[in-house]
Motif scaffolding. Sequence first.
Motif, PDB file in Angstrom:
ATOM      1  N   GLY A 426       0.676  -1.293  -0.005  1.00 56.72           N
ATOM      2  CA  GLY A 426       0.148   0.234   0.046  1.00 56.72           C
ATOM      3  C   GLY A 426       1.000   1.103  -0.247  1.00 56.72           C
ATOM      4  O   GLY A 426       0.231   2.566  -0.364  1.00 56.72           O
ATOM      5  N   THR A 427       2.226   1.138   0.247  1.00 58.10           N
ATOM      6  CA  THR A 427       3.146   2.110   0.363  1.00 58.10           C
ATOM      7  C   THR A 427       3.505   2.626  -0.914  1.00 58.10           C
ATOM      8  O   THR A 427       3.932   3.779  -1.045  1.00 58.10           O
ATOM      9  N   GLY A 428       3.102   1.709  -1.935  1.00 55.78           N
ATOM     10  CA  GLY A 428       4.023   2.160  -3.377  1.00 55.78           C
ATOM     11  C   GLY A 428       3.426   3.183  -4.058  1.00 55.78           C
ATOM     12  O   GLY A 428       4.391   3.554  -5.160  1.00 55.78           O
ATOM     13  N   LEU A 429       2.949   3.543  -4.160  1.00 56.53           N
ATOM     14  CA  LEU A 429       1.937   4.626  -5.116  1.00 56.53           C
ATOM     15  C   LEU A 429       2.161   5.710  -4.257  1.00 56.53           C
ATOM     16  O   LEU A 429       2.358   6.759  -4.817  1.00 56.53           O
ATOM     17  N   ILE A 430       3.034   5.739  -3.313  1.00 56.13           N
ATOM     18  CA  ILE A 430       3.045   7.041  -2.982  1.00 56.13           C
ATOM     19  C   ILE A 430       4.393   7.346  -3.640  1.00 56.13           C
ATOM     20  O   ILE A 430       4.826   9.258  -4.004  1.00 56.13           O
ATOM     21  N   PHE A 431       5.109   6.253  -3.110  1.00 59.60           N
ATOM     22  CA  PHE A 431       6.705   6.567  -3.676  1.00 59.60           C
ATOM     23  C   PHE A 431       6.196   7.026  -5.257  1.00 59.60           C
ATOM     24  O   PHE A 431       7.436   7.818  -5.641  1.00 59.60           O
ATOM     25  N   ILE A 432       5.431   6.434  -6.583  1.00 65.32           N
ATOM     26  CA  ILE A 432       5.179   6.349  -7.509  1.00 65.32           C
ATOM     27  C   ILE A 432       5.144   8.689  -7.582  1.00 65.32           C
ATOM     28  O   ILE A 432       5.284   8.662  -8.742  1.00 65.32           O
ATOM     29  N   LEU A 433       3.740   8.597  -6.883  1.00 67.81           N
ATOM     30  CA  LEU A 433       3.424   9.769  -7.481  1.00 67.81           C
ATOM     31  C   LEU A 433       4.158  11.206  -6.807  1.00 67.81           C
ATOM     32  O   LEU A 433       3.849  12.357  -6.956  1.00 67.81           O
ATOM     33  N   ARG A 434       4.871  11.262  -5.268  1.00 70.52           N
ATOM     34  CA  ARG A 434       4.998  12.191  -5.108  1.00 70.52           C
ATOM     35  C   ARG A 434       6.258  13.076  -5.071  1.00 70.52           C
ATOM     36  O   ARG A 434       5.901  14.293  -5.203  1.00 70.52           O
ATOM     37  N   TRP A 435       6.506  12.486  -6.793  1.00 71.92           N
ATOM     38  CA  TRP A 435       7.232  13.412  -7.725  1.00 71.92           C
ATOM     39  C   TRP A 435       6.829  14.086  -8.322  1.00 71.92           C
ATOM     40  O   TRP A 435       7.249  15.092  -8.562  1.00 71.92           O
ATOM     41  N   PHE A 436       5.153  13.361  -8.672  1.00 74.25           N
ATOM     42  CA  PHE A 436       4.743  14.311 -10.228  1.00 74.25           C
ATOM     43  C   PHE A 436       3.357  14.874  -9.584  1.00 74.25           C
ATOM     44  O   PHE A 436       2.113  15.648  -9.939  1.00 74.25           O
ATOM     45  N   TRP A 437       2.664  15.195  -8.469  1.00 73.14           N
ATOM     46  CA  TRP A 437       1.295  15.243  -7.405  1.00 73.14           C
ATOM     47  C   TRP A 437       2.304  16.535  -6.612  1.00 73.14           C
ATOM     48  O   TRP A 437       2.337  15.732  -5.551  1.00 73.14           O
ATOM     49  N   TRP A 438       1.152  17.381  -6.759  1.00 70.97           N
ATOM     50  CA  TRP A 438       2.119  18.508  -5.370  1.00 70.97           C
ATOM     51  C   TRP A 438       0.840  18.261  -4.236  1.00 70.97           C
ATOM     52  O   TRP A 438       1.902  18.527  -2.875  1.00 70.97           O
ATOM     53  N   ARG A 439       0.413  17.845  -4.629  1.00 66.73           N
ATOM     54  CA  ARG A 439      -0.911  17.250  -3.228  1.00 66.73           C
ATOM     55  C   ARG A 439       0.024  16.705  -2.072  1.00 66.73           C
ATOM     56  O   ARG A 439      -0.835  17.268  -0.431  1.00 66.73           O
ATOM     57  N   ILE A 440       0.300  15.637  -2.241  1.00 69.60           N
ATOM     58  CA  ILE A 440       1.090  14.898  -1.826  1.00 69.60           C
ATOM     59  C   ILE A 440       1.784  15.103  -0.377  1.00 69.60           C
ATOM     60  O   ILE A 440       2.954  15.705  -0.517  1.00 69.60           O
ATOM     61  N   ASN A 441       2.242  14.269   0.785  1.00 68.09           N
ATOM     62  CA  ASN A 441       2.450  15.868   2.200  1.00 68.09           C
ATOM     63  C   ASN A 441       3.982  14.824   2.278  1.00 68.09           C
ATOM     64  O   ASN A 441       3.312  13.378   2.404  1.00 68.09           O
ATOM     65  N   ALA A 442       3.725  14.590   3.886  1.00 66.90           N
ATOM     66  CA  ALA A 442       4.968  14.611   4.861  1.00 66.90           C
ATOM     67  C   ALA A 442       3.738  13.266   5.409  1.00 66.90           C
ATOM     68  O   ALA A 442       4.078  11.826   5.828  1.00 66.90           O
ATOM     69  N   TRP A 443       2.848  13.774   5.233  1.00 64.41           N
ATOM     70  CA  TRP A 443       1.352  12.817   6.599  1.00 64.41           C
ATOM     71  C   TRP A 443       1.249  11.821   5.910  1.00 64.41           C
ATOM     72  O   TRP A 443       1.084  11.200   6.080  1.00 64.41           O
ATOM     73  N   SER A 444       1.194  12.187   4.343  1.00 64.11           N
ATOM     74  CA  SER A 444       0.351  10.688   3.247  1.00 64.11           C
ATOM     75  C   SER A 444       1.438   9.794   3.813  1.00 64.11           C
ATOM     76  O   SER A 444       0.377   8.599   3.531  1.00 64.11           O
ATOM     77  N   GLU A 445       2.783   9.901   3.599  1.00 63.02           N
ATOM     78  CA  GLU A 445       3.574   9.299   3.710  1.00 63.02           C
ATOM     79  C   GLU A 445       4.055   8.418   5.933  1.00 63.02           C
ATOM     80  O   GLU A 445       3.657   7.455   5.328  1.00 63.02           O
ATOM     81  N   ILE A 446       3.642   9.295   6.246  1.00 60.93           N
ATOM     82  CA  ILE A 446       3.355   8.700   7.611  1.00 60.93           C
ATOM     83  C   ILE A 446       2.576   7.864   7.535  1.00 60.93           C
ATOM     84  O   ILE A 446       2.549   6.923   8.721  1.00 60.93           O
ATOM     85  N   SER A 447       1.401   8.811   7.521  1.00 58.78           N
ATOM     86  CA  SER A 447      -0.525   7.883   7.275  1.00 58.78           C
ATOM     87  C   SER A 447       0.014   6.254   7.314  1.00 58.78           C
ATOM     88  O   SER A 447      -0.344   5.132   7.988  1.00 58.78           O
ATOM     89  N   ALA A 448       0.791   6.501   5.507  1.00 60.15           N
ATOM     90  CA  ALA A 448       0.541   5.449   4.902  1.00 60.15           C
ATOM     91  C   ALA A 448       1.540   3.874   5.371  1.00 60.15           C
ATOM     92  O   ALA A 448       1.141   2.745   5.950  1.00 60.15           O
ATOM     93  N   MET A 449       2.761   4.385   5.737  1.00 61.30           N
ATOM     94  CA  MET A 449       3.629   4.019   6.395  1.00 61.30           C
ATOM     95  C   MET A 449       3.428   3.145   7.941  1.00 61.30           C
ATOM     96  O   MET A 449       3.126   1.701   8.134  1.00 61.30           O
TER      97      MET A 449
END
Length: 610
Positions: A426-449
């Motif tokens: 479930g964490t992989g999609l963030i690693f793909i999108l974080r380069w190309f979508w401005w809206r992803i933030n640090a809390w996105s990754e923390i919550s997914a992890m």
Amino acid sequence: MELSGLDYSLIFGFFAIVLGIGIYVSKTSGKNATEYFLSGRNMPWWILGVSMVATTFSTDTPNFVTDIVRKDGVSSNWMWWAFLITGLLTVFVYAKLWRKSNVATDMEFYELRYGGKPAKFLRWFRAMYLGVVFNIFAMAGVTLAAIKIGSIMLGLQPWETVVYAGLITVIFSAIGGFKGVIYTDFLLFFVAMAGAIGAAYYCVNLPEVGGIEKLITHENVADKLNIFPDFNNKEILITLIIIPLAVQWWSSWFPGAEPGGGGYIAQRMLAAKDENHAIGATFFFNIMHYALRPWPWILVALASLVIFPDIASIQTAFPDIPANKLGHDLAYSAMLTKLPSGLLGLVLASLVAAYMSTISTHLNWGSSYIVNDFYKTTVNKEASEKELVNVGRISTVVLMVLSAFFALKLKNASQLFEIIIMFGAGTGLIFILRWFWWRINAWSEISAMIVSGVISILFKFTVIGEIMFTYKDLDGRTIEGWMPSYAQFPLVVLITTIVWLTVTFMTQPETKETLFNFYKKIQPGGPGWKKTIADAKEANVEIVTDTKPWNVPSGILAMLVAMIFIYSIMFATGYWIYGETTLAISLTVVAFTSGFILIRLWKKIRTTVF
């Protein structure tokens, strides 16, 4: 098993060369942290590509392949073959972005992409979580394989294997740093390949096996040969093809196949001379890793079914193996005991090479996290370069000791594969999108992890998982749950994705200054940054310096063509071995055609991007 003087001379000669390389480069590697962990960022693609292949050529990989082939056939390899898509996305989209970032580790990326205390927390926590906890898991799996090989081939006790194999590895890793790892990898790759191919050829032609034609028609082997699973078996089809190809490759973090690149693959991209060398290295790695290397292991696994048809036959042949280490993965080592003098020494040296390459990479990579992303940012921000190198060397030794201790508690490599896959779900999609979508933030990754880890623990190790999913108990009895077992992984992905998307929109986005700085440095482009570009124009800040067309669509097209190219080579190789000439010729033609198209696309991408 008796080793001859020739065998011993090959093994000890190999050890001497490896230690010599480590000592030779130790002076330059110890100059500063950049040299110790990235070799000054001036490495060419070919040596980095070989290093990537050597690193993933670990002692646990042939054991793992043997385990799954013996139980479920050749098609069971799709559980890791699917990661080719991830690797090629890294090649044609993310490799240049990583090299352009110029960070020291992929963990440092967090404070480039995000801002404030959440970014700092994410950086040091992920560094310890992956660099220490997960890294120890991965190294323990490799060491477990070495223990099994030492037990069967040399009659060593587990602790003896850990001490003998680990001591030399940790010495040259600690003193040689990244440059020592890279240079020895170049030697280790050729030794490991020669040993694997030599072992496969000899094992297939053993009198008991009778050559390739008799092997593929043997009653124990005939139903294990299919490259694709039985499409009439819904559960196998979903488990081995649909979930890996539709969900697993983009959604799950796994060492060496991280969505968007990461870990020791990112470390090598960051050490490359430039973006072109980063791309070349990762592409070479994917060709070798998927297209050619699996078949020697598969052939030994199939041959083992003739000589050791079940675990009981392995136990009979090797009665001194502890009961908690018995498994199908032992069959690979058991087959190697059949090798003659000379070839036996070469194969043992190749297994030692595979072990040392993987462990040394994990040690240096994990140590880089501890030094750059924890010690330097949290413990001593004013640390000198000499102090950082010394901390790196100490942490290298500590990681080795901890992983060796954990290895003594494990039973087989597939246990570890399942645990790591689940914890990263479930964490992989963030690693793909974080380069190309401005809206992803640090809390996105923390919550997914957090959610991915918690849900995985609940499903895998508590009564909740037993109630929800069908499973087999220790006696092999099927215990019915609410859902089939294959639903477990997609469910973790679904829950994790819903949570991190919800958290993303419920929390504040990153500051405009953080987003402006990231875009100006990386130039990712694409529709996901339109708002940021508009905000920059409104604030009269120039962040767009690259006016060339967005290259990601061309990169994805190249990824798809490269996928056809590599899978065609892989399948053609298999069918040539099986003697199915028509299929082999057809796939070889497809491989040549897709390769020609890929060269044309690559020229276009280079013209557009570089």
